[in-house]
Design a protein around this motif. Sequence first.
Motif: not given
Lengths: 95, 87, 85
Positions: B21, C20-21, C48, C9-10, C13-18, A7, B18, B42-43, A3-5, C6, B49, B70
Motif C-alpha cells: 500500500i 472510495f465508493l 456489493g 494498516a490492515a 485499509t479493509t474499508s478502502s474500497t468502500s 458499504t 498490505d 484492497f478488500d 467491506e464492499i458488501t 501492518s 483501489v 476501483l
Amino acid sequence: MSEITSTPVPSSEPLDLIKLCLDEQIFVKLRGSREMIGKLHAYDSHCNMVLSDAVETIYYVHDSQSGEIKSKTKKSEMVFVRGDSVILVTDAANV
Amino acid sequence: MSASEVNTQLVLPLELIDQCIGSTVWVLMTTSQEFVGTLVGFDDFVNVVLSDVSEYDGDKNIVSKRSKMLLSSRSLAMLVPGGQGPV
Amino acid sequence: MSKSASSTAAATTTSSTSNFLSEITNSQVIVKLTNGLEYVGILSSIDGYMNVVLENSKEIVNSTEIRTYSEVFLRGNNVLYISQD
C-alpha cells in the motif's frame, strides 16, 4: 464479510432502478450482441426477468470481409431472461 | 515443525499486498490487460483501489490513464510489487 | 514493517474500497466493462456486487459515443473497473 458488501446501505440500491421499471417497457442489453425490449413483469436479485411482448434484436457480422453488421429480430409473447446474460437495464423511454 | 518457527518465515499473501500500500504495483488480469498504479487499498476479495493508473492493452500500449479507480477482482490474476509495467 | 504496524494498516485499509465508493458516489465516473464498453456518467448508487446505476450516461465504444441513457443499471459481474472521471 467483505467491506464492499457492508458499504453503508445507500438510500437507494441499484436494483431499485429495476423495481421502478416494473410494468414499464424496458431495454435490456445482453451478452452475445443481443438487445431486448419488452414489458417487465418480474425480476429478482440475479436480474432474472420475465418480459412480455418482447422484441429481441440479434446483431451479427454479415460479411466478415467488409465487417458489415446485420441484425434480425425475434418476437416473444412472454419470455424468461436469465440474469447471468444481462449487461445493462434501462427504461426503454431513456434510450 | 512448531508453529512459532513457521510464523517467523511465513508471509501471508494478503500481508504482502498490505505492505504494497502506497507503492507502485503492476496488476495482470486473466485477460491480456494490465494496469500499473499506486496501491491505495484492497478488500477481502482483493478488489483493489489504485491511483495514477495506466491501463495497458494486450499489445502493451497505454490505452488510458486514470487518477483513481476501483479495479474488480473478478478477472485479476497477479499483483507485482514495484512493477514498472509491461516490458 | 512491524507486525503491529501492518495489522493496524490492515484495519484501516479493509474499508478502502468502500471508502472510495462513498467518495465517488454522486460524482462523474467512468465504468469500464469486461467487454470493452465504457459508460461515463454520474454514479447514483452501487452495491456489493458492483451493480451500478449511472445517471446521464454516455455509452462509449472505441472512444466513440454511441448512445446516451438518462438512467441505466449495469450488472456488476460485467464491471472491470470504476474510475473517477
